[in-house]
Structures are given as C-alpha cells and as structure tokens.
Design a protein around this motif. Structure first.
Motif, PDB file in Angstrom:
ATOM      1  N   PRO A 123      41.389  40.921  41.884  1.00 12.70           N
ATOM      2  CA  PRO A 123      41.175  41.604  40.603  1.00 12.70           C
ATOM      3  C   PRO A 123      41.839  40.855  39.459  1.00 12.70           C
ATOM      4  O   PRO A 123      43.017  40.517  39.527  1.00 12.70           O
ATOM      5  CB  PRO A 123      41.806  42.984  40.818  1.00 12.70           C
ATOM      6  N   ASP A 126      48.136  48.778  37.203  1.00 14.44           N
ATOM      7  CA  ASP A 126      49.132  47.756  36.879  1.00 14.44           C
ATOM      8  C   ASP A 126      50.398  48.433  36.379  1.00 14.44           C
ATOM      9  O   ASP A 126      50.327  49.465  35.701  1.00 14.44           O
ATOM     10  CB  ASP A 126      48.632  46.833  35.773  1.00 14.44           C
ATOM     11  N   ASP A 133      38.901  47.029  36.679  1.00 12.28           N
ATOM     12  CA  ASP A 133      39.206  46.324  37.930  1.00 12.28           C
ATOM     13  C   ASP A 133      39.489  47.278  39.088  1.00 12.28           C
ATOM     14  O   ASP A 133      39.734  46.834  40.208  1.00 12.28           O
ATOM     15  CB  ASP A 133      40.384  45.353  37.739  1.00 12.28           C
ATOM     16  N   ARG A 156      50.084  44.035  39.901  1.00 17.66           N
ATOM     17  CA  ARG A 156      48.732  44.579  40.024  1.00 17.66           C
ATOM     18  C   ARG A 156      48.503  45.024  41.465  1.00 17.66           C
ATOM     19  O   ARG A 156      48.572  44.229  42.401  1.00 17.66           O
ATOM     20  CB  ARG A 156      47.678  43.544  39.615  1.00 17.66           C
ATOM     21  N   CYS A 167      42.110  48.963  39.513  1.00 18.90           N
ATOM     22  CA  CYS A 167      43.510  48.785  39.898  1.00 18.90           C
ATOM     23  C   CYS A 167      44.465  49.500  38.953  1.00 18.90           C
ATOM     24  O   CYS A 167      44.137  49.782  37.804  1.00 18.90           O
ATOM     25  CB  CYS A 167      43.889  47.301  39.893  1.00 18.90           C
ATOM     26  N   THR A 169      41.574  58.345  44.375  1.00 22.05           N
ATOM     27  CA  THR A 169      41.629  57.163  43.504  1.00 22.05           C
ATOM     28  C   THR A 169      41.586  57.485  42.020  1.00 22.05           C
ATOM     29  O   THR A 169      41.892  56.611  41.199  1.00 22.05           O
ATOM     30  CB  THR A 169      40.458  56.202  43.807  1.00 22.05           C
ATOM     31  N   THR A 195      43.174  51.854  35.619  1.00 21.42           N
ATOM     32  CA  THR A 195      42.012  51.019  35.323  1.00 21.42           C
ATOM     33  C   THR A 195      41.246  51.567  34.130  1.00 21.42           C
ATOM     34  O   THR A 195      41.171  52.778  33.920  1.00 21.42           O
ATOM     35  CB  THR A 195      41.074  50.928  36.536  1.00 21.42           C
ATOM     36  N   SER A 239      48.015  43.382  45.021  1.00 25.27           N
ATOM     37  CA  SER A 239      47.198  42.176  44.910  1.00 25.27           C
ATOM     38  C   SER A 239      48.067  40.972  44.571  1.00 25.27           C
ATOM     39  O   SER A 239      48.061  39.978  45.288  1.00 25.27           O
ATOM     40  CB  SER A 239      46.124  42.365  43.834  1.00 25.27           C
ATOM     41  N   ALA A 285      46.331  46.619  44.669  1.00 23.80           N
ATOM     42  CA  ALA A 285      44.991  46.370  45.188  1.00 23.80           C
ATOM     43  C   ALA A 285      44.038  47.459  44.694  1.00 23.80           C
ATOM     44  O   ALA A 285      44.459  48.580  44.391  1.00 23.80           O
ATOM     45  CB  ALA A 285      45.024  46.346  46.724  1.00 23.80           C
ATOM     46  N   PRO A 286      42.755  47.158  44.579  1.00 24.87           N
ATOM     47  CA  PRO A 286      41.799  48.151  44.087  1.00 24.87           C
ATOM     48  C   PRO A 286      41.850  49.455  44.896  1.00 24.87           C
ATOM     49  O   PRO A 286      41.821  49.443  46.129  1.00 24.87           O
ATOM     50  CB  PRO A 286      40.449  47.452  44.273  1.00 24.87           C
TER      51      PRO A 286
END
Length: 277
Positions: free
Chosen positions: A15, A62, A58, A98, A60, A203, A79, A39, A100-101
């Motif tokens: 990502p 952060d 993305d 960051r 994700c 998510t 995201t 990530s 992972a998705p």
C-alpha cells in the motif's frame, strides 16, 4: 499509451501514498515490517517547496508522527475513500507506521467505522501513548523509531477480525480488488448481508469500498512496475468496464489522470526518492 516495467515478475501489493513520496525533500525512507499486520515504516521530511499533498485510498490505517522539535504531534489516520488533501507542514520531519490493508490495531480505543475517512489525535485513542510518542519524535533515525514503536505497541497489536472477514480480505487482495460481492458469496458460502455486516464491523469499510481501495493501489503498482501494458489493458486487468471508466475512477482516487501520474514519476524520480533500508 504504455507503461514501462522495471521488473517483469508480479510484485506483492504494497500500500502506497505516492504524494507523500513526491512531497519528500530528497528521500523517502522505508523499512518493510517482519510483522505481517504492519506493511512498513517510513520517514521523510516535507520539501519546503512542496505543493498540496494528497492521501489516496489504500484500505490501511496509518499512525503519522510530526517530529518537529518545536511542535510535535501524532495522528491516527483511517483510509480515505477518495483523494483527499493531507495537511502537512513544509520542512517538518515525519515518521509513519502503515498497517496492512484491513488491519485495525487493538491498542486504539475506537471502532473501525469511526476511523474511516478521519484523522484523530493519537492521545484521544491511545491515552497511555505519550511516553512512546516523546521517544519517537526525539529519535533521529528510522530504525530507532521503528524499534521504539515495536517496543511499546507490538504486544497485542492487532484486533483479530472474524474468520469470514480475514478470508474476504485475502481473496480481495489476491484478486487486486477485482472481486464482486456475488463472487464473495460463492467463495465463502455466506450471504451478501452477512458478509457486508461482518466486514464493515471488522474493517470500518464495505467490501465494495475496500475493493475500490485495493484496485486503486493495484493501479499505482502497475504504473510503477508494468512493462508495455497499455492503460486499456490495465483497465481490463483490474476489472473496469472500459478504459474511460478506469480513467474516471483513477482521477477520483488519485487526483490526477494515469498519464499525468506516469509523467510525474518519470525520469526515475520515483526510484530516486524511495530508499529501502
């Protein structure tokens, strides 16, 4: 219109936030993580001449530390759903983590849905994070910052999703976001309603929004690494109805056209900015 590939083998999706890289003064340093829920870690200083920086979808989360010695701060960034202006300070050094998705860090005191498309002060969702914050912003080296983050936050780092959501995330990423909810029903054996409800709970995103983010990232990866692949072929590979559909979607998600983006990263600018450690 074609895109040149640097390497022919297909690379795993990482990502990316390309405007962060392009806004960096000289170098954007990156260390991939050994922990699969993260990530990578990154560090860069925003160039004093940098124009508006954008965040792109993305899938994700952060955690972004502004390490300016006079006015440090830290944000938890969910995201985005489309290209969105990222408020960064010129000449300030930044350190980022960051995930992972689809991963939601378990140390965040907030629901997944509350993070989507939002930026939240770190201390509002990690009340006990001040000591780690102070050590991170004082560290002068990316490896040191990564080690400090891992020391304070790695134990119990991920909020475990349901088996269904984990399965769906894996399938979506494997297919570069080119997967419909009807196909997820067939592959998982669950109904559309169950998949939608569980995925959003885990998510903060609908499966469609997550697929859209992963397709955006796959398009960026393809432009960076594709060899002799036309934009029409890229559109077909990513499941768009035609090239026009792909171009419109790319413009919404990245804030420019694929051709303009290719020109911006041309002349090895992209490779010169990125530094892997």
């Amino acid at each position: 219109m074609t895109v040149k590939r640097k390497t022919s083998p297909k690379k795993p999706l990482r990502p990316e936030q390309p405007w962060f890289v392009m806004s960096a003064a000289q170098q954007y340093s990156l260390i991939p993580s050994d922990n699969p829920v993260i990530s990578h870690f990154y560090r860069f200083t925003v160039d004093h001449d940098a124009s508006m920086t954008y965040a792109v979808p993305d899938g994700c989360i952060d955690i972004l530390f502004d390490c300016d010695p006079d006015n440090p701060s830290a944000l938890v960034c969910g995201t985005t759903l489309e290209a969105r202006a990222a408020d960064m300070n010129c000449d300030h050094p930044y350190f980022g983590v960051r995930f992972a998705p689809g991963v939601i860090p378990d140390f965040l005191d907030i629901s997944a849905e509350e993070l989507t498309n939002h930026e939240i002060n770190l201390f509002d969702v990690v009340p006990k994070g001040r000591l780690a914050f102070e050590r991170i912003v004082q560290a002068q080296d990316l490896s040191q910052q990564m080690a400090i983050f891992n020391q304070y936050f790695t134990p119990g780092i991920t909020r475990k999703p349901s088996t269904l959501t984990a399965q769906a995330i894996g399938m979506i990423c494997q297919q570069n976001g080119n997967l419909r909810i009807e196909e997820l029903e067939t592959l998982t054996g669950y109904t559309c309603r169950t998949i939608q409800r569980q995925f959003r709970q885990d998510t903060g995103l609908s499966p469609k929004a997550f697929c859209r983010a992963i397709r955006c990232q796959s398009a960026l990866n393809s432009i960076h690494h594709a060899d002799g692949l036309s934009f029409s072929d890229m559109a077909l590979d990513l499941g768009f109805s035609d090239q026009s559909h792909f171009l419109r979607e790319f413009k919404k998600l990245v804030n420019t056209t694929p051709l303009d983006y290719q020109r911006r990263i041309g002349g090895n600018i992209w490779g010169e900015r990125l530094r892997f450690h």
